[in-house]
Design a protein around this motif. Structure first.
Motif, PDB file in Angstrom:
ATOM      1  N   LEU A 188       0.670  -1.195   0.043  1.00 14.15           N
ATOM      2  CA  LEU A 188      -0.069   0.026  -0.096  1.00 14.15           C
ATOM      3  C   LEU A 188       0.789   1.167  -0.216  1.00 14.15           C
ATOM      4  N   ARG A 189       1.962   1.087   0.803  1.00 16.05           N
ATOM      5  CA  ARG A 189       2.881   2.528   0.657  1.00 16.05           C
ATOM      6  C   ARG A 189       3.579   2.499  -0.470  1.00 16.05           C
ATOM      7  N   GLY A 190       3.907   1.667  -1.388  1.00 14.51           N
ATOM      8  CA  GLY A 190       4.713   1.440  -2.377  1.00 14.51           C
ATOM      9  C   GLY A 190       6.042   1.124  -2.180  1.00 14.51           C
ATOM     10  N   LYS A 191       6.296   0.670  -1.043  1.00 11.85           N
ATOM     11  CA  LYS A 191       7.620   0.221  -0.678  1.00 11.85           C
ATOM     12  C   LYS A 191       7.868  -0.970  -1.687  1.00 11.85           C
ATOM     13  N   ALA A 215       0.696  -7.176  -7.929  1.00  9.32           N
ATOM     14  CA  ALA A 215      -0.043  -6.939  -8.911  1.00  9.32           C
ATOM     15  C   ALA A 215      -0.239  -5.721  -9.327  1.00  9.32           C
ATOM     16  N   GLN A 216      -0.632  -5.301 -10.660  1.00  8.66           N
ATOM     17  CA  GLN A 216      -1.102  -3.874 -11.170  1.00  8.66           C
ATOM     18  C   GLN A 216      -2.290  -4.199 -11.934  1.00  8.66           C
ATOM     19  N   ILE A 228       0.778 -11.814  -7.313  1.00  6.28           N
ATOM     20  CA  ILE A 228       0.546 -12.784  -8.420  1.00  6.28           C
ATOM     21  C   ILE A 228       1.662 -13.880  -8.329  1.00  6.28           C
ATOM     22  N   LEU A 229       1.060 -15.019  -8.178  1.00  4.40           N
ATOM     23  CA  LEU A 229       2.213 -16.323  -7.874  1.00  4.40           C
ATOM     24  C   LEU A 229       2.573 -16.573  -9.638  1.00  4.40           C
ATOM     25  N   ALA A 250       6.902  -5.360  -8.995  1.00  7.61           N
ATOM     26  CA  ALA A 250       8.203  -5.596  -7.995  1.00  7.61           C
ATOM     27  C   ALA A 250       8.071  -7.012  -7.640  1.00  7.61           C
ATOM     28  N   GLN A 251       9.169  -7.881  -7.385  1.00  8.94           N
ATOM     29  CA  GLN A 251       9.283  -9.063  -7.241  1.00  8.94           C
ATOM     30  C   GLN A 251       9.227  -9.172  -5.488  1.00  8.94           C
ATOM     31  N   VAL A 252       8.316 -10.013  -5.275  1.00 10.05           N
ATOM     32  CA  VAL A 252       8.335 -10.417  -3.855  1.00 10.05           C
ATOM     33  C   VAL A 252       9.274 -11.651  -3.436  1.00 10.05           C
ATOM     34  N   LYS A 253      10.439 -11.411  -3.011  1.00 11.51           N
ATOM     35  CA  LYS A 253      11.397 -12.322  -2.836  1.00 11.51           C
ATOM     36  C   LYS A 253      11.366 -13.076  -1.540  1.00 11.51           C
TER      37      LYS A 253
END
Length: 228
Positions: free
Chosen positions: A19-22, A69-70, A59-60, A27-30
């Protein structure tokens, strides 16, 4: 309320980062990096990512790191359309079925939001706003409606948060919340539905403006900006 599990706690933190854009769209969620940063093992991190995937925030991807997701404007608008119908139905049913204690809970959330609005972080205000709407749906006392609404609302968390950055709307939000509460207290379904429709109509307007401008980053954060 039951205490949150570790995966739920991790999901809450990741959700706030999104939500904050961090963690920006795309972006990948590693899994390994985020687990190390939070000081947890990869197993609860993996489960937390699955929670966010069910909400549509992540998104997986097979054999690759999931990504934030966007959704398109059309996807967001479709979800807002359904959410509006669900919340208006919830308001109508709450007027018929809500216990007095449930309406008191909704009023208490609104009072807490009004008293804290100017002193707490924007994201905290936003989460109070979501708590307010969830309480109304719970007051409809229809488990199927509650589950369906929660699913749609989860897909709109980021869109709703971004809409709050479009413009200041503190007085409007609090006024509409007050109208909703007073309508529930009077058991007046038409007043409640009208206030909810107006409230969510502004959400769609703000989201449309956001997409038209084509922003991809959150604007500078202010603790006094509103939730939508």
């Amino acid at each position: 309320m039951p205490e949150e599990t570790l995966p739920e706690q991790i999901a809450n933190q990741l959700r706030r980062d999104i939500l904050r854009g961090k963690l920006a769209p795309g972006a990948q969620v590693k899994e390994r990096d985020n687990a190390a940063e939070m000081g947890v093992s990869r197993t609860p991190m993996r489960e937390a990512i699955r929670i966010l995937a069910k909400e549509g925030l992540v998104i997986l991807r097979p054999a690759r790191s999931p990504v934030v997701a966007q959704p398109t404007l059309r996807e967001v608008a479709d979800n807002i359309e359904v959410l509006t119908v669900l919340e208006m139905l919830s308001g109508e049913l709450a007027c018929e079925r809500a216990l007095d204690e449930q309406i008191e809970e909704i009023a208490e959330i609104q009072n807490r939001m009004a008293s804290l609005y100017d002193d707490i972080d924007m994201l905290d205000v936003f989460e109070l706003d979501m708590e307010f709407h969830l309480a109304i749906v719970r007051a409809a006392n229809n488990p199927v409606l509650i589950e369906t609404h929660r699913s749609i609302l989860a897909r709109l968390w980021r869109a709703r948060y971004l809409s709050a950055t479009r413009k200041r709307s503190r007085d409007r939000v609090l006024r509409q919340h007050t109208d909703i509460v007073e309508g529930l207290q009077a058991r007046d379904p038409e007043r409640v539905k009208l206030a909810l429709h107006s409230h969510l109509e502004h959400l769609l307007i703000n989201v449309q403006e956001y997409f038209q401008i084509g922003q991809t980053e959150l604007p500078p954060e202010s603790p006094h900006e509103p939730a939508a």
